[in-house]
Design an enzyme around this catalytic site. Structure first.
Site, PDB file in Angstrom:
ATOM      1  CE1 TYR A  54       3.816 -13.102  -2.992  1.00 16.97           C
ATOM      2  CE2 TYR A  54       3.695 -13.337  -5.375  1.00 16.97           C
ATOM      3  CZ  TYR A  54       4.171 -13.760  -4.150  1.00 16.97           C
ATOM      4  OH  TYR A  54       4.984 -14.864  -4.085  1.00 16.97           O
ATOM      5  CD  GLU A  55      -2.051  -6.766   1.568  1.00 17.07           C
ATOM      6  OE1 GLU A  55      -2.462  -5.775   2.180  1.00 17.07           O
ATOM      7  OE2 GLU A  55      -1.487  -7.729   2.133  1.00 17.07           O
ATOM      8  CB  SER A  56       2.025  -5.272  -4.056  1.00 17.04           C
ATOM      9  OG  SER A  56       2.491  -6.465  -4.668  1.00 17.04           O
ATOM     10  N   GLY A  57      -0.929  -6.026  -5.785  1.00 16.91           N
ATOM     11  CA  GLY A  57      -1.591  -5.887  -7.074  1.00 16.91           C
ATOM     12  C   GLY A  57      -0.978  -6.717  -8.181  1.00 16.91           C
ATOM     13  N   GLY A 134      -4.181  -7.207   4.285  1.00 14.00           N
ATOM     14  CA  GLY A 134      -5.346  -7.624   3.516  1.00 14.00           C
ATOM     15  C   GLY A 134      -5.960  -8.928   3.989  1.00 14.00           C
TER      16      GLY A 134
END
Length: 257
Positions: A54-57, A134
Site C-alpha cells: 500500500y502507498e502508506s508504506g 502515487g
C-alpha cells in the site's frame, strides 16, 4: 445440498473478475476500494502467496478486515514490513519490485492513459477528483497495471481525456521519458475486459460478460474499439467466490455495493 448464492452485484462481478487476473502474480500495489477487494479475494483463491503493498508504506499487509483508507491502522497489524514512503517509492516501486499496480480512474483512453484529477475544464471543472496520489509512480514503475472501472460509458472510456493524471508508456515515450513497465494491460469493466500487450498497442475487447454483446460494448466506448481475435465470455462468479467476498473479505460491505 448447497444453497446457491444470491445473484452478484456489479461490484461483486468486478471484484471477482479482477481477482482472477492476479493469478500467478507475486506482488501487487493496491489502491483502496475495488483493487483492495480484488487483491484480498485473490489471496484467498488464485494467488495465495500474493504480497499486497500500500502507498502508506505497508508491505505484505495481512489486515484482519478491510482498510477504509491507505492509512488505516488495520493495515499495520500483522504486516511483513512498514517502511517510510521515500523508501517505498525509491526502493520498492522504482526498484522494479511490483508485478502489478492495481488502480482506479475516472477516465481512461485507448492507450491506457488515466485521469483521476478533473472532469471538464481544468479552470472550471464539472467535478474535481482526488488527483494522482502515487498513481504516476505506480504507472511508470510497475511491470504492468490493471484498472477497474465501475462505469463503462463514452465519457469514462474516452477518446480524449479531460486531463492526463497518469500517462502510460506511449505518452511518456513521446515526451522523451522511458518508463519501466508496460503500462495498463487490463481494464475490467461492467461490460467486459479490455487488454493490450504494452507500448504501441491500443486496448482491445478480449472478453464480454454473459448477455453482453460486442455492439453494446462498442457503443459504450468513446473510441472505435477493436475486438480481439479470441473473444471469450467471462465465467460468472462462482458461489464459492461470492461467499468468500460476502462473508470473509467484506462482510460489512465497505466497498461492495
Amino acid at each position: 445440498m448447497t444453497v446457491p448464492a444470491q445473484a452478484p452485484t456489479s461490484s461483486e462481478v468486478l471484484a471477482v473478475v479482477a481477482s482472477r487476473e492476479l493469478a500467478g502474480r507475486r506482488t501487487v500495489f493496491a489502491g483502496i476500494g475495488l483493487p483492495t477487494l480484488a487483491a484480498s479475494l485473490a489471496h484467498l483463491t488464485v494467488a495465495p502467496a500474493l504480497e499486497v503493498v500500500y502507498e502508506s508504506g505497508v508491505c505484505g499487509a495481512h489486515p484482519s478486515h478491510l482498510p477504509e483508507t491507505i492509512a488505516d491502522s488495520v493495515l499495520v497489524t500483522g504486516a511483513e514490513a512498514v517502511i517510510p514512503m521515500p523508501a517505498l517509492f525509491g526502493y520498492v516501486l522504482q526498484g522494479g519490485h511490483i508485478d502489478v499496480g492495481f488502480l482506479g480512474a475516472a477516465q481512461i483512453d485507448r492507450w491506457g492513459n488515466l485521469n483521476s484529477s478533473v472532469i471538464g475544464d481544468w479552470q472550471r471543472p464539472d467535478v474535481r477528483l482526488p488527483g494522482s496520489g502515487g498513481a504516476v509512480e505506480v504507472m511508470a514503475n510497475s511491470r504492468e497495471v490493471f484498472v477497474v472501472m465501475r462505469r463503462h460509458e463514452p465519457r469514462s472510456l474516452t477518446d480524449a481525456l479531460d486531463f492526463c493524471t497518469s500517462p502510460g508508456p506511449d505518452r511518456a515515450l513521446a515526451d522523451g521519458i522511458r518508463p519501466r513497465g508496460a503500462g495498463v494491460t487490463r481494464v475490467i469493466t461492467e461490460l467486459g475486459i479490455l487488454a493490450r500487450g504494452g507500448p504501441g498497442e491500443e486496448l482491445r475487447l478480449t472478453a464480454v460478460h454473459p448477455g453482453v454483446t460486442v455492439d453494446q460494448v462498442q457503443a459504450a466506448t468513446g473510441w472505435e474499439l477493436k475486438v480481439g481475435e479470441d473473444l471469450t465470455v467471462v465465467v460468472p462468479p462462482t458461489d464459492a467466490e461470492l461467499r468468500l467476498l460476502r462473508r470473509t473479505v467484506d462482510p460489512d460491505r465497505i466497498y461492495l455495493r
